[in-house]
Motif scaffolding. Structure first.
Motif, PDB file in Angstrom:
ATOM      1  N   LYS A 138      -8.869  -6.701   7.521  1.00 19.16           N
ATOM      2  CA  LYS A 138      -8.392  -6.025   6.335  1.00 19.16           C
ATOM      3  C   LYS A 138      -7.658  -4.763   6.733  1.00 19.16           C
ATOM      4  O   LYS A 138      -8.192  -3.935   7.481  1.00 19.16           O
ATOM      5  N   GLY A 193       4.248  -2.492  -1.104  1.00 23.10           N
ATOM      6  CA  GLY A 193       3.253  -3.081  -0.209  1.00 23.10           C
ATOM      7  C   GLY A 193       3.857  -3.536   1.111  1.00 23.10           C
ATOM      8  O   GLY A 193       3.225  -4.270   1.869  1.00 23.10           O
ATOM      9  N   ALA A 194       5.080  -3.090   1.390  1.00 24.98           N
ATOM     10  CA  ALA A 194       5.830  -3.637   2.521  1.00 24.98           C
ATOM     11  C   ALA A 194       5.146  -3.407   3.880  1.00 24.98           C
ATOM     12  O   ALA A 194       5.066  -4.320   4.697  1.00 24.98           O
ATOM     13  N   ASP A 226       2.012  -5.644   4.250  1.00 27.21           N
ATOM     14  CA  ASP A 226       2.390  -7.050   4.441  1.00 27.21           C
ATOM     15  C   ASP A 226       2.980  -7.292   5.829  1.00 27.21           C
ATOM     16  O   ASP A 226       2.728  -8.318   6.466  1.00 27.21           O
ATOM     17  N   SER A 246       0.082  -7.324   8.271  1.00 27.92           N
ATOM     18  CA  SER A 246      -0.645  -8.602   8.118  1.00 27.92           C
ATOM     19  C   SER A 246       0.039  -9.698   8.915  1.00 27.92           C
ATOM     20  O   SER A 246      -0.605 -10.481   9.617  1.00 27.92           O
ATOM     21  N   LYS A 284      -1.418 -11.970  12.008  1.00 25.68           N
ATOM     22  CA  LYS A 284      -1.404 -13.444  12.006  1.00 25.68           C
ATOM     23  C   LYS A 284      -0.670 -13.978  13.235  1.00 25.68           C
ATOM     24  O   LYS A 284      -1.098 -14.958  13.847  1.00 25.68           O
ATOM     25  N   ARG A 320      -8.383 -14.843   8.305  1.00 27.90           N
ATOM     26  CA  ARG A 320      -8.219 -14.305   6.955  1.00 27.90           C
ATOM     27  C   ARG A 320      -7.744 -12.866   7.104  1.00 27.90           C
ATOM     28  O   ARG A 320      -8.480 -12.002   7.578  1.00 27.90           O
ATOM     29  N   VAL A 321      -6.498 -12.620   6.733  1.00 22.98           N
ATOM     30  CA  VAL A 321      -5.916 -11.284   6.855  1.00 22.98           C
ATOM     31  C   VAL A 321      -5.453 -10.826   5.479  1.00 22.98           C
ATOM     32  O   VAL A 321      -4.745 -11.564   4.775  1.00 22.98           O
ATOM     33  N   ARG A 322      -5.862  -9.641   5.096  1.00 19.56           N
ATOM     34  CA  ARG A 322      -5.451  -9.096   3.811  1.00 19.56           C
ATOM     35  C   ARG A 322      -5.004  -7.652   3.999  1.00 19.56           C
ATOM     36  O   ARG A 322      -5.518  -6.966   4.885  1.00 19.56           O
ATOM     37  N   ALA A 323      -4.090  -7.207   3.155  1.00 21.01           N
ATOM     38  CA  ALA A 323      -3.667  -5.804   3.195  1.00 21.01           C
ATOM     39  C   ALA A 323      -3.640  -5.239   1.785  1.00 21.01           C
ATOM     40  O   ALA A 323      -3.171  -5.893   0.856  1.00 21.01           O
ATOM     41  N   ASP A 324      -4.171  -4.055   1.634  1.00 20.46           N
ATOM     42  CA  ASP A 324      -4.041  -3.321   0.375  1.00 20.46           C
ATOM     43  C   ASP A 324      -3.353  -1.999   0.658  1.00 20.46           C
ATOM     44  O   ASP A 324      -3.567  -1.389   1.708  1.00 20.46           O
ATOM     45  N   GLU A 353       0.083 -18.474   1.388  1.00 20.23           N
ATOM     46  CA  GLU A 353      -1.135 -18.885   2.097  1.00 20.23           C
ATOM     47  C   GLU A 353      -2.144 -19.470   1.109  1.00 20.23           C
ATOM     48  O   GLU A 353      -2.257 -19.011  -0.019  1.00 20.23           O
ATOM     49  N   GLN A 369      -2.956 -17.804  -1.945  1.00 17.31           N
ATOM     50  CA  GLN A 369      -3.404 -16.418  -1.834  1.00 17.31           C
ATOM     51  C   GLN A 369      -2.562 -15.510  -2.719  1.00 17.31           C
ATOM     52  O   GLN A 369      -1.351 -15.490  -2.630  1.00 17.31           O
ATOM     53  N   SER A 380      -4.174 -12.191  -3.749  1.00 15.35           N
ATOM     54  CA  SER A 380      -4.632 -10.830  -3.466  1.00 15.35           C
ATOM     55  C   SER A 380      -4.364 -10.488  -2.014  1.00 15.35           C
ATOM     56  O   SER A 380      -4.153 -11.365  -1.182  1.00 15.35           O
ATOM     57  N   GLY A 381      -4.403  -9.186  -1.737  1.00 21.55           N
ATOM     58  CA  GLY A 381      -4.240  -8.755  -0.354  1.00 21.55           C
ATOM     59  C   GLY A 381      -2.807  -8.796   0.107  1.00 21.55           C
ATOM     60  O   GLY A 381      -2.506  -8.914   1.287  1.00 21.55           O
ATOM     61  N   THR A 382      -1.897  -8.704  -0.845  1.00 23.80           N
ATOM     62  CA  THR A 382      -0.469  -8.621  -0.504  1.00 23.80           C
ATOM     63  C   THR A 382       0.244  -7.861  -1.623  1.00 23.80           C
ATOM     64  O   THR A 382      -0.153  -7.944  -2.780  1.00 23.80           O
ATOM     65  N   GLY A 383       1.283  -7.130  -1.261  1.00 24.98           N
ATOM     66  CA  GLY A 383       2.041  -6.387  -2.257  1.00 24.98           C
ATOM     67  C   GLY A 383       3.274  -7.141  -2.729  1.00 24.98           C
ATOM     68  O   GLY A 383       4.149  -6.569  -3.378  1.00 24.98           O
ATOM     69  N   ASP A 433       6.329  -5.835  -5.321  1.00 21.14           N
ATOM     70  CA  ASP A 433       7.631  -5.532  -4.727  1.00 21.14           C
ATOM     71  C   ASP A 433       8.732  -6.408  -5.340  1.00 21.14           C
ATOM     72  O   ASP A 433       9.860  -5.949  -5.571  1.00 21.14           O
ATOM     73  N   THR A 457      -0.462  -2.464  -6.036  1.00 22.09           N
ATOM     74  CA  THR A 457      -1.336  -3.614  -6.221  1.00 22.09           C
ATOM     75  C   THR A 457      -2.751  -3.105  -6.028  1.00 22.09           C
ATOM     76  O   THR A 457      -3.076  -2.619  -4.940  1.00 22.09           O
ATOM     77  N   TYR A 496      -8.478  -5.062  -3.596  1.00 15.19           N
ATOM     78  CA  TYR A 496      -9.927  -5.253  -3.502  1.00 15.19           C
ATOM     79  C   TYR A 496     -10.736  -4.073  -4.030  1.00 15.19           C
ATOM     80  O   TYR A 496     -11.927  -4.209  -4.295  1.00 15.19           O
TER      81      TYR A 496
END
Lengths: 394, 394
Positions: free
Chosen positions: A176, A266-267, A270, A273, A277, A286-290, B253, B261, B263-266, B270, B291, B294
């Motif tokens: 994360k 969110g660039a 992302d 992330s 990967k 499982r990779v997520r970004a906030d 994903e 998928q 969540s966990g992306t902007g 954008d 965004t 979580y």
């Protein structure tokens, strides 16, 4: 020099959760001084002054003022405008027209610069006038002061967010990445370390703009953490740059100061992330970004008590000093002790705060440039206050 | 049928801020019943059961349990696994081996389905056994129950976030898009409307997955709001789809359930920012997107009191019912009155909750498909609780 006349107060730059505490502290103090014959709020800072767009601040009830103090974001409206000489002249002209003898500008180093230019102009014109800059910034990047009002509440948001998000990540393992505000200074990102309460707690990696960011190093750092803990939580500043000083990822848009837009997209998350990967090419991860975004500076109810009370204090102190001495300056905070936490205000010349900003000291960043040090935690902990203790079943 | 033996309790799916309240409610209730001879926590839900990976829940102090109850995310670890027939058989085999007579599964409709399959298996094998599903989901998309534990705390986070972010947007005007969790149901996004306290407050536009999203309509909606208020705050569900049912934007994903998928992306924020900028081709506009991610389901200290107490209640009720009746089922909440707010628990057959989910009623969405209705606010307000009142200077 004792002055008598109206005062103008304005707010500038990115709002914070407690910038209205400083405003209300200044208003309440001003109402106690006969030297201040009227209190004008500048609607959207310098822009409002140039347009003579003022809000009368003499009549609000104490109850409403307290509500304003506890409301995030700039109650007078803010502005991102670094005025040039002509614009400062217009401001000065308006001040003279309205018999304004006191000007309080709540903001960061750009606002201190504006205040400084106007103070110099008044001096050259022999106009009896006092300008005081009241510090505010979630970035904590002002010089002289031990820390900036607004920072600790944003830091509290970040610390709480990482406590919860790290539990979420422990429950459903993965990698994360959380992008934290901070263009040139990593103070806010570094505050994420306060979330750790036991061995293995995240954030496991912290990257700040004070150190060049290397994608390959980042990839191997993440893989090492995952090998050890089976998961990884990363804190990264929005403003990280590569070894050549280029932003790792931006939307390409520039604001009115000519700065690249980093927030509100969110660039970067992302992008990172994708890099993680790639580092696990072929494997399922499982990779997520906030990107925490604007919530960091505006979330109601998440406020550091020390921050709220100091923000109130710097507003009141700026006004009382202006009335007592008539001397221009910027309010700063001196830490008297960390345990128990005690601080006091003092004045510093505008020139010592204007323009240049500061950043995280070397001693606060670890040798590997992927974490903070104990010295940092000792500095920041008393500002942010107690955090909820995590309950664990195993 | 009165049963006697061990119980297993597990947590499944996306964690919430109060899922540990349900866990602790069940543990405390179970400790009061001699019929329950041991309390085993499944480490990461069904996956832990299959591996006989249990956490002993008979020895923790009340103090530690209370800390766990107030800690976000699944204290036992969670899992995203929809077990097939073979996996359910393995679970049943482990239960028999350990003389497990009670199984409590805290989760959403997929977890109810798992509980249902296991209950059917036990019935066919004439194994005296009781399975109870304890509801949990921030999405609020379970059938039968008035609402789901976990939802109101996430809704409170969203409402507070919009209160603060709308003040931030009022201070530095622009167009702000906030992406809220919710794949198929717009409950959480709809809760953003609670942030409004006066005419002109945002969010000004709300888009939920229950209605097809049209980019051109969105662009003209935003322009109309900006023309009226000089700014615009938008709430949009991560799961919005176009008229053909295709997600407006995803990372591509898929998770283990085969879902894309979100969540966990902007990416969605954008994308919508870009569309707004296109709508203002040539004009300079400030457009930002956040965004919430979580933090919505895991932020410590941001909890609805009603939610926390109901989450505790459904856990305790599930255990007491299982002991008293031995009947499988899912715990649901019945609202007795909204003002003052009162509710009670009841049991509903697993088949009525398993598999299919529900979504926002038509009467909660406005005719233009870009806002919610008063009926929605009447439904959601008592669940979320009082919100801080905004102070204003003009």
């Amino acid at each position: 020099m004792v002055l008598k006349g109206k005062m103008v107060i304005g707010q500038s730059g990115g709002p914070t959760s407690v910038i209205n505490q400083s405003l209300v502290g200044a208003i309440i103090e001003a109402r106690q001084h006969g030297e201040i014959t009227g209190i004008l709020g500048a609607h959207h800072g310098i822009a409002g002054i140039m347009n003579e767009d003022f809000i009368d601040l003499t009549t609000q009830s104490d109850e409403e003022l307290e509500r304003v103090a506890n409301t995030p974001a700039a109650g007078l409206g803010s502005v991102r405008l670094k005025p040039g000489k002509a614009e400062c002249e217009r401001v000065f002209e308006v001040f003279k027209k309205h018999d304004v003898r006191f000007f309080f500008y709540i903001g960061g180093n750009d606002s201190a610069e504006t205040a400084h230019i106007i103070a110099e102009m008044a001096r050259e014109a022999n106009y009896d006038f006092c300008t005081v800059h009241i510090p505010k910034t979630i970035d904590n990047d002002l010089r002289v002061t031990d820390h900036c009002p607004g920072f600790a509440s944003a830091a509290r948001f970040v610390a709480l967010a990482f406590i919860g998000d790290d539990r979420d990540n422990a429950a459903l393992s993965g990698i994360k990445i959380n992008v934290v505000m901070g263009r040139d200074a990593g103070f806010l990102t570094a505050a994420s370390a306060l979330a750790r309460q036991a061995e293995g707690d995240g954030p496991h990696l912290i990257y700040v703009p004070e150190r060049a960011f290397d994608v390959a190093r980042f990839q191997s750092d993440v893989k090492a953490v995952v090998a050890k803990y089976g998961r990884c939580v990363v804190a990264v500043s929005e403003g990280i740059t590569d070894a050549d000083g280029h932003p790792v990822m931006t939307s390409g848009e520039r604001d009115s100061h000519g700065n690249l837009q980093l927030s509100g997209t969110g660039a970067l998350g992302d992008f990172l992330s994708t890099k993680v990967k790639e580092a696990y090419a072929g494997e399922s991860v499982r990779v997520r970004a906030d990107t925490f975004g604007y919530l960091q500076r505006s979330f109601p109810t998440v406020v550091s008590e020390v921050d709220a009370s100091e923000a109130r204090m710097v507003g009141a102190f700026g006004v009382s000093q202006a009335v007592a001495t008539g001397e221009p300056g910027s309010v700063a905070i001196r830490r008297l002790s960390s345990v128990p936490y005690k601080s006091e205000c003092f004045m510093t010349p505008l020139s010592t705060v204007a323009r240049e900003a500061t950043s995280l000291k070397d001693e606060y960043i670890n040798a590997e440039s992927n974490d903070v040090t104990e010295a940092w935690l000792d500095y920041v902990r008393p500002l942010v206050g107690d955090l909820p203790k995590i309950g664990r079943l195993f």
